[in-house]
Design an enzyme around this catalytic site. Structure first.
Site, PDB file in Angstrom:
ATOM      1  N   HIS A 179     -28.582 -69.239 -20.248  1.00 33.48           N
ATOM      2  CA  HIS A 179     -27.867 -70.069 -21.229  1.00 33.48           C
ATOM      3  C   HIS A 179     -26.380 -70.074 -20.890  1.00 33.48           C
ATOM      4  O   HIS A 179     -25.613 -69.227 -21.359  1.00 33.48           O
ATOM      5  CB  HIS A 179     -28.099 -69.522 -22.635  1.00 33.48           C
ATOM      6  CG  HIS A 179     -27.651 -70.461 -23.707  1.00 33.48           C
ATOM      7  ND1 HIS A 179     -28.233 -70.503 -24.943  1.00 33.48           N
ATOM      8  CD2 HIS A 179     -26.691 -71.413 -23.734  1.00 33.48           C
ATOM      9  CE1 HIS A 179     -27.653 -71.422 -25.683  1.00 33.48           C
ATOM     10  NE2 HIS A 179     -26.695 -71.997 -24.968  1.00 33.48           N
TER      11      HIS A 179
ATOM     12  N   ARG B  90     -19.588 -76.919 -17.630  1.00 35.28           N
ATOM     13  CA  ARG B  90     -18.597 -77.971 -17.946  1.00 35.28           C
ATOM     14  C   ARG B  90     -18.420 -79.028 -16.863  1.00 35.28           C
ATOM     15  O   ARG B  90     -17.603 -79.930 -17.048  1.00 35.28           O
ATOM     16  CB  ARG B  90     -17.241 -77.364 -18.275  1.00 35.28           C
ATOM     17  CG  ARG B  90     -17.234 -76.347 -19.397  1.00 35.28           C
ATOM     18  CD  ARG B  90     -17.810 -76.894 -20.674  1.00 35.28           C
ATOM     19  NE  ARG B  90     -17.562 -76.017 -21.808  1.00 35.28           N
ATOM     20  CZ  ARG B  90     -18.315 -76.002 -22.898  1.00 35.28           C
ATOM     21  NH1 ARG B  90     -19.387 -76.792 -22.991  1.00 35.28           N
ATOM     22  NH2 ARG B  90     -18.029 -75.199 -23.905  1.00 35.28           N
TER      23      ARG B  90
ATOM     24  N   ASN C 293     -25.266 -80.343 -21.585  1.00 36.50           N
ATOM     25  CA  ASN C 293     -24.240 -81.064 -22.366  1.00 36.50           C
ATOM     26  C   ASN C 293     -22.939 -81.238 -21.600  1.00 36.50           C
ATOM     27  O   ASN C 293     -21.851 -80.904 -22.079  1.00 36.50           O
ATOM     28  CB  ASN C 293     -23.993 -80.375 -23.705  1.00 36.50           C
ATOM     29  CG  ASN C 293     -23.523 -78.938 -23.563  1.00 36.50           C
ATOM     30  OD1 ASN C 293     -23.743 -78.313 -22.526  1.00 36.50           O
ATOM     31  ND2 ASN C 293     -22.882 -78.421 -24.584  1.00 36.50           N
TER      32      ASN C 293
ATOM     33  N   ASN D  20     -20.899 -70.864 -32.188  1.00 39.62           N
ATOM     34  CA  ASN D  20     -22.000 -71.427 -32.961  1.00 39.62           C
ATOM     35  C   ASN D  20     -23.342 -70.998 -32.352  1.00 39.62           C
ATOM     36  O   ASN D  20     -23.628 -71.367 -31.219  1.00 39.62           O
ATOM     37  CB  ASN D  20     -21.905 -72.962 -32.959  1.00 39.62           C
ATOM     38  CG  ASN D  20     -22.903 -73.597 -33.895  1.00 39.62           C
ATOM     39  OD1 ASN D  20     -23.459 -72.935 -34.760  1.00 39.62           O
ATOM     40  ND2 ASN D  20     -23.154 -74.876 -33.710  1.00 39.62           N
TER      41      ASN D  20
ATOM     42  N   ASP E  87     -24.601 -67.667 -23.550  1.00 39.38           N
ATOM     43  CA  ASP E  87     -24.075 -68.912 -24.146  1.00 39.38           C
ATOM     44  C   ASP E  87     -22.618 -69.087 -23.728  1.00 39.38           C
ATOM     45  O   ASP E  87     -21.771 -69.491 -24.535  1.00 39.38           O
ATOM     46  CB  ASP E  87     -24.233 -68.901 -25.667  1.00 39.38           C
ATOM     47  CG  ASP E  87     -23.975 -70.272 -26.284  1.00 39.38           C
ATOM     48  OD1 ASP E  87     -23.852 -71.259 -25.532  1.00 39.38           O
ATOM     49  OD2 ASP E  87     -23.904 -70.357 -27.526  1.00 39.38           O
TER      50      ASP E  87
ATOM     51  N   GLY F 247     -17.422 -71.822 -29.377  1.00 37.72           N
ATOM     52  CA  GLY F 247     -17.845 -71.269 -28.098  1.00 37.72           C
ATOM     53  C   GLY F 247     -16.922 -70.202 -27.564  1.00 37.72           C
ATOM     54  O   GLY F 247     -15.705 -70.244 -27.762  1.00 37.72           O
TER      55      GLY F 247
END
Length: 430
Positions: A66, A70, A100, A284, A311, A330
């Site tokens: 995870h 970017r 993402n 989050n 994450d 984040g």
């Protein structure tokens, strides 16, 4: 002659083989060739480059399932090159990059571009998740079969929850047919409502808007039901709430194909640790209550939680300077995940060293179906980490990541990666 290297005299911990003993590890042409005692004394290996691991652990490279790299779209925060160098520093040799990016990784051409970029820029192995829905808008499924053919290692809309239960059902059915793992970001947006911290006394004292634990658990319970309905595999990302852990544990007991992960910041910190209004502590899901943290520790110990994943979510200083309400969610974690796990799980006797390595390496490798990763078995990739479990250090900027948004800056940690090899190449050494 094969290219050789030997790691000598370390305590080899390989949960996949139930091995925990002092051994030498011989590497040839990027793969593990042999693991045995006294290999370095063989006349045929005289003069082979070596790494002295006496007094240290030798473990399979960490697999972080995870991570947000970017690239493309936000190279000012992180790139494949900088993110993977940061990973190597933390003992991570395989990452799964979330979809993402900007644009979202939702087509075979986008996935092929990223894989080609990783082949030239990455210090370690980079796998990519394809998006579940086009543009991660939660409206129309991507073409799973084409994404798989292009090399998608999993599917996820992470960062955005799939609010449409019917769409998730179809996604699980298609993914099951293709043998793909769906990684689930569980958050009911009508409950979280953009809040920046956990709902509770700590939020009230600071005057910050809180999101309840139920925002996560409502979707965890819903999605467990969908996994049961479809018989598909479903992986719950960044579990943070005690009730979510209970639901996953009960689902596993019923034989539902649910797995889960926890992030170091969630099992090491709670909402009372929030020092003020520093957005480097905004993530989050948010840091939950003390009882939630204890539930994560119990889940890691009994196997309800299968993997530790960071994450890793880099954001530049300008974005994080906007404050708790406006800054993006984040925190980074690749350079500190192993050290935090050693400090808060091993040294505090939550996990044995073998279970710790299992949650960091062999566990996530198994979830992603990586047969040549997460083990030091002969023939597997020579992803090896030499660990000093007792090294005292303090993470501080500059980091190898382009960003520095971490709640662990300045925190005393015990244990770290000394040397990291990826495919037999040294990619980090203190």
């Amino acid at each position: 002659m094969p290219e050789q290297m030997i790691v000598t005299g370390g305590l080899v911990i390989d949960p996949a083989r139930k091995l925990e003993a002092v051994r030498d590890v011989l590497i040839e042409d990027g793969r593990i060739s042999a693991v045995a005692a006294g290999l370095h004394r063989k006349p045929s290996l005289k003069g082979v480059p070596s790494i002295d691991a006496k007094g240290k652990w030798v473990i399979p490279g960490l697999v972080d399932m995870h991570v947000h790299l970017r690239e493309p779209g936000r190279e000012g925060d992180e790139t494949i090159a900088t993110g993977t160098k940061a990973a190597a520093r933390g003992g991570v040799t395989t990452v799964l990059a979330m979809a993402n990016t900007e644009p979202v990784c939702d087509t075979p051409s986008q996935l092929s571009f990223l894989r080609a970029k990783a082949r030239t820029d990455a210090a370690i192995t980079v796998l990519f998740a394809g998006a579940v829905t086009l543009g991660q808008k939660g409206e129309k499924l991507t073409e799973f079969a084409k994404l798989r053919a292009a090399g998608a290692a999993a599917l996820s809309d992470d960062g955005r929850p799939l609010m449409n239960a019917g769409l998730l059902r179809r996604a699980l059915e298609y993914a099951k047919d293709l043998g793909l793992l769906v990684i689930d970001h569980c958050e009911d947006l009508s409950l979280s409502n953009g809040a920046c911290v956990h709902e509770g006394p700590a939020a009230l004292r600071k005057g910050l808007k809180g999101t309840p634990w139920a925002a996560e658990t409502v979707q965890v319970v819903r999605d467990i039901a969908l996994a049961e309905l479809t018989g598909a595999r479903l992986h719950i990302a960044h579990v943070s709430a005690a009730a979510s852990v209970d639901a996953i544990r009960a689902a596993k007991k019923r034989g539902i194909r649910i797995t889960s992960e926890a992030a170091p910041h969630h099992f090491a910190l709670n909402d009372k640790d929030l020092p003020g209004y520093d957005a480097d502590w905004k993530m989050n899901p948010p840091l939950r209550g003390a009882d939630d943290r204890l539930a994560l520790l119990a889940g890691l110990a009994d196997g309800t939680i299968d993997a530790i994943a960071t994450d890793h979510a880099p954001h530049g200083c300008a974005a994080k300077s906007l404050g708790m309400d406006l800054a993006p969610f984040g925190v980074i974690g690749l350079e500190t995940s192993l050290a935090v796990a050693l400090t808060d799980l091993f040294h505090k006797k939550v996990l044995t060293r073998r279970k710790l390595v299992e949650r960091l390496s062999s566990g996530p490798a198994g979830l992603l179906g990586l047969k040549a990763k997460g083990t030091l078995a002969p023939g597997s990739d020579a992803d090896v980490v030499v660990v000093d479990p007792d090294a005292i250090w303090t993470p501080e900027a500059p980091f190898l990541s382009k960003s520095r948004n971490t709640p662990f800056a300045g925190r005393r940690l015990k244990g770290r990666a000394v040397t990291t090899l990826s495919g037999g190449r040294v990619v980090h050494a203190l």
